[in-house]
Design an enzyme around this catalytic site. Structure first.
Site, PDB file in Angstrom:
ATOM      1  N   GLU A 191      -2.947   3.596 -10.904  1.00  0.00           N
ATOM      2  CA  GLU A 191      -2.967   3.482 -12.370  1.00  0.00           C
ATOM      3  C   GLU A 191      -4.395   3.610 -12.909  1.00  0.00           C
ATOM      4  OE1 GLU A 191      -0.576  -0.096 -11.705  1.00  0.00           O
ATOM      5  OE2 GLU A 191       0.714   0.593 -13.329  1.00  0.00           O
ATOM      6  N   GLU A 244       5.227  -0.872  -6.198  1.00  0.00           N
ATOM      7  CA  GLU A 244       5.523  -2.184  -6.792  1.00  0.00           C
ATOM      8  C   GLU A 244       6.945  -2.663  -6.514  1.00  0.00           C
ATOM      9  OE1 GLU A 244       3.837   0.207  -8.276  1.00  0.00           O
ATOM     10  OE2 GLU A 244       2.000  -0.649  -9.114  1.00  0.00           O
ATOM     11  N   ALA A 248      -3.279  -3.889  -7.676  1.00  0.00           N
ATOM     12  CA  ALA A 248      -3.608  -5.169  -8.298  1.00  0.00           C
ATOM     13  C   ALA A 248      -3.586  -6.212  -7.184  1.00  0.00           C
ATOM     14  CB  ALA A 248      -2.577  -5.500  -9.368  1.00  0.00           C
ATOM     15  N   GLY A 304      -1.958  -0.551  -8.815  1.00  0.00           N
ATOM     16  CA  GLY A 304      -2.992  -0.582  -9.855  1.00  0.00           C
ATOM     17  C   GLY A 304      -4.131   0.401  -9.584  1.00  0.00           C
TER      18      GLY A 304
HETATM   19  N1  CAA Z   1      -3.988  -7.300  -3.112  1.00  0.00           N
HETATM   20  C1  CAA Z   1      -4.641  -8.244  -2.426  1.00  0.00           C
HETATM   21  N2  CAA Z   1      -5.130  -8.038  -1.178  1.00  0.00           N
HETATM   22  C2  CAA Z   1      -4.930  -6.848  -0.617  1.00  0.00           C
HETATM   23  C3  CAA Z   1      -4.253  -5.819  -1.285  1.00  0.00           C
HETATM   24  C4  CAA Z   1      -3.775  -6.063  -2.596  1.00  0.00           C
HETATM   25  N3  CAA Z   1      -3.168  -5.129  -3.341  1.00  0.00           N
HETATM   26  N4  CAA Z   1      -4.184  -4.726  -0.458  1.00  0.00           N
HETATM   27  C5  CAA Z   1      -4.824  -5.080   0.659  1.00  0.00           C
HETATM   28  N5  CAA Z   1      -5.279  -6.351   0.579  1.00  0.00           N
HETATM   29  C6  CAA Z   1      -6.012  -7.126   1.584  1.00  0.00           C
HETATM   30  C7  CAA Z   1      -5.088  -7.569   2.719  1.00  0.00           C
HETATM   31  O1  CAA Z   1      -4.395  -8.739   2.340  1.00  0.00           O
HETATM   32  C8  CAA Z   1      -6.069  -7.782   3.831  1.00  0.00           C
HETATM   33  O2  CAA Z   1      -6.713  -9.011   3.638  1.00  0.00           O
HETATM   34  P1  CAA Z   1      -6.962  -9.994   4.898  1.00  0.00           P
HETATM   35  O3  CAA Z   1      -7.878  -9.210   5.801  1.00  0.00           O
HETATM   36  O4  CAA Z   1      -7.630 -11.190   4.279  1.00  0.00           O
HETATM   37  O5  CAA Z   1      -5.630 -10.258   5.508  1.00  0.00           O
HETATM   38  C9  CAA Z   1      -7.111  -6.693   3.592  1.00  0.00           C
HETATM   39  O6  CAA Z   1      -6.962  -6.290   2.233  1.00  0.00           O
HETATM   40  C10 CAA Z   1      -6.890  -5.462   4.468  1.00  0.00           C
HETATM   41  O7  CAA Z   1      -5.547  -5.035   4.283  1.00  0.00           O
HETATM   42  P2  CAA Z   1      -4.534  -4.817   5.507  1.00  0.00           P
HETATM   43  O8  CAA Z   1      -4.862  -5.700   6.637  1.00  0.00           O
HETATM   44  O9  CAA Z   1      -3.148  -4.911   4.954  1.00  0.00           O
HETATM   45  O10 CAA Z   1      -4.890  -3.311   5.893  1.00  0.00           O
HETATM   46  P3  CAA Z   1      -3.926  -2.228   6.545  1.00  0.00           P
HETATM   47  O11 CAA Z   1      -4.800  -1.096   6.937  1.00  0.00           O
HETATM   48  O12 CAA Z   1      -3.058  -2.836   7.582  1.00  0.00           O
HETATM   49  O13 CAA Z   1      -2.972  -1.769   5.337  1.00  0.00           O
HETATM   50  C11 CAA Z   1      -2.462  -1.114   3.068  1.00  0.00           C
HETATM   51  C12 CAA Z   1      -3.527  -1.140   4.201  1.00  0.00           C
HETATM   52  C13 CAA Z   1      -1.299  -0.181   3.468  1.00  0.00           C
HETATM   53  C14 CAA Z   1      -3.162  -0.576   1.824  1.00  0.00           C
HETATM   54  C15 CAA Z   1      -1.930  -2.546   2.831  1.00  0.00           C
HETATM   55  O14 CAA Z   1      -3.039  -3.411   2.675  1.00  0.00           O
HETATM   56  C16 CAA Z   1      -1.061  -2.680   1.621  1.00  0.00           C
HETATM   57  O15 CAA Z   1       0.104  -2.312   1.680  1.00  0.00           O
HETATM   58  N6  CAA Z   1      -1.614  -3.236   0.528  1.00  0.00           N
HETATM   59  C17 CAA Z   1      -0.847  -3.484  -0.672  1.00  0.00           C
HETATM   60  C18 CAA Z   1      -0.594  -2.220  -1.441  1.00  0.00           C
HETATM   61  C19 CAA Z   1       0.261  -2.506  -2.643  1.00  0.00           C
HETATM   62  O16 CAA Z   1       1.386  -2.927  -2.533  1.00  0.00           O
HETATM   63  N7  CAA Z   1      -0.300  -2.274  -3.831  1.00  0.00           N
HETATM   64  C20 CAA Z   1       0.380  -2.527  -5.088  1.00  0.00           C
HETATM   65  C21 CAA Z   1       0.041  -3.889  -5.581  1.00  0.00           C
HETATM   66  S1  CAA Z   1       1.057  -4.388  -6.935  1.00  0.00           S
HETATM   67  C22 CAA Z   1       0.350  -3.664  -8.267  1.00  0.00           C
HETATM   68  O17 CAA Z   1      -0.628  -2.965  -8.208  1.00  0.00           O
HETATM   69  C23 CAA Z   1       1.083  -3.992  -9.546  1.00  0.00           C
HETATM   70  C24 CAA Z   1       0.577  -3.400 -10.782  1.00  0.00           C
HETATM   71  O18 CAA Z   1       0.826  -2.270 -11.132  1.00  0.00           O
HETATM   72  C25 CAA Z   1      -0.102  -4.259 -11.704  1.00  0.00           C
END
Ligand code: CAA
Length: 257
Positions: free
Chosen positions: A114, A134, A66, A111
């Protein structure tokens, strides 16, 4: 006109959906969810639909979760509304009457995982990474993960993943039954085409009946579920597919469904 967030490609009733927000690793924000909901609502109304494949744009991510930037400032009420919006959409996906397959081509987190769990099954590229991270953000899965993940992989493994937030590779995802198949990323496209051919070649009515028997039966006690299977088995004999399928076997030719 704003760019589409969900690309839809329809080939003879096999519909391929691509979530397209590659700069944010296809993260699910409310706009993506709204567009997905509208696409799914159109698909629900179609009687010539045969299967739905869903994937993420680019080579890095299926869906990285998400949208964290959007969620960051939400109040509890707004978070509840956001989760409800996603749950409604994922339920639509889950209850489509045809097989749905997640083609997981990279990060499949939060998400994203999911979303894959709301599909009937999943195929992953060998670079795919799965997880419910999360708790690392101070929340829990809110798009169905705490409920669909234990139903797919068992409660102990679901608790492991949801409380540690650890990420697993495609091999472990295969071992625990989160995905059905893993293949080199370069072969995922060819597999999608082969799958479309395979699903498109089978009898649409019997494929729908198989999905209904499994999905609806899982929520019932065994005797009721077996009675449901019998009813659907008998129903298959009321259509042309059974005549064609069995005649083709006896006449040593391919069925034409
Ligand atoms: N939401 C918003 N933006 C996201 C995102 C997310 N879940 N995941 C990645 N992005 C964005 C980053 O912010 C980044 O944007 P910018 O270039 O503008 O800075 C871009 O995508 C590329 O990401 P990274 O630079 O972080 O890429 P990376 O290769 O270094 O890392 C990754 C990749 C390990 C997937 C890392 O992006 C990450 O950890 N993302 C978050 C994963 C996460 O925690 N997901 C769970 C979200 S909470 C959820 O989903 C709750 C629910 O159940 C409802």
């Amino acid at each position: 006109m704003s760019e589409k967030l969900i690309e839809v490609v329809d080939s003879a009733g096999i519909v391929r959906l691509t979530i397209s927000r590659p700069k944010a690793l296809n993260a699910l924000n409310s706009d993506v969810l709204a567009e997905l909901d509208s696409v799914l609502s159109d698909l629900e109304a179609r009687d010539n639909l045969r299967a739905v494949l869903i994937t993420g744009a680019g080579e890095k991510a299926f869906v990285a979760g998400a949208d964290i930037a959007e969620m960051r400032e939400k109040s509890p009420e707004q978070a509840r509304d956001f989760a409800r919006q996603a749950l409604r959409t994922l339920k639509r996906l889950e209850t489509l009457p045809v097989p749905t397959v997640a083609l997981v081509n990279g990060f499949c987190l939060g998400g994203g995982c999911e979303l894959a769990l709301a599909c009937d099954w999943a195929v992953a590229s060998d670079n795919a990474i799965f997880g419910q991270p999360e708790v690392l953000l101070g929340v829990i899965p809110g798009f169905g993960g705490t409920q669909r993940l234990p139903r797919r992989v068992g409660p102990a493994m679901a608790l492991d993943l949801c409380t540690t937030g650890r990420k697993i590779d495609a091999g472990e995802a295969l071992r625990i039954g989160l995905v059905n198949r893993v293949m080199p990323q370069a072969e995922l496209e060819a597999y999608a085409e082969e799958l479309a051919r395979q699903l498109g070649g089978n009898g649409p009515q019997s494929v729908r009946a198989a999905k209904q028997a499994i999905h609806d039966g899982m929520d019932q006690d065994l005797d009721s579920a077996l009675a449901l299977e019998t009813a659907l088995f008998a129903f298959c004999f009321a259509g042309e597919e059974q005549t064609e399928g069995m005649s083709a076997f006896v006449e040593k030719r391919k069925p034409n469904f």
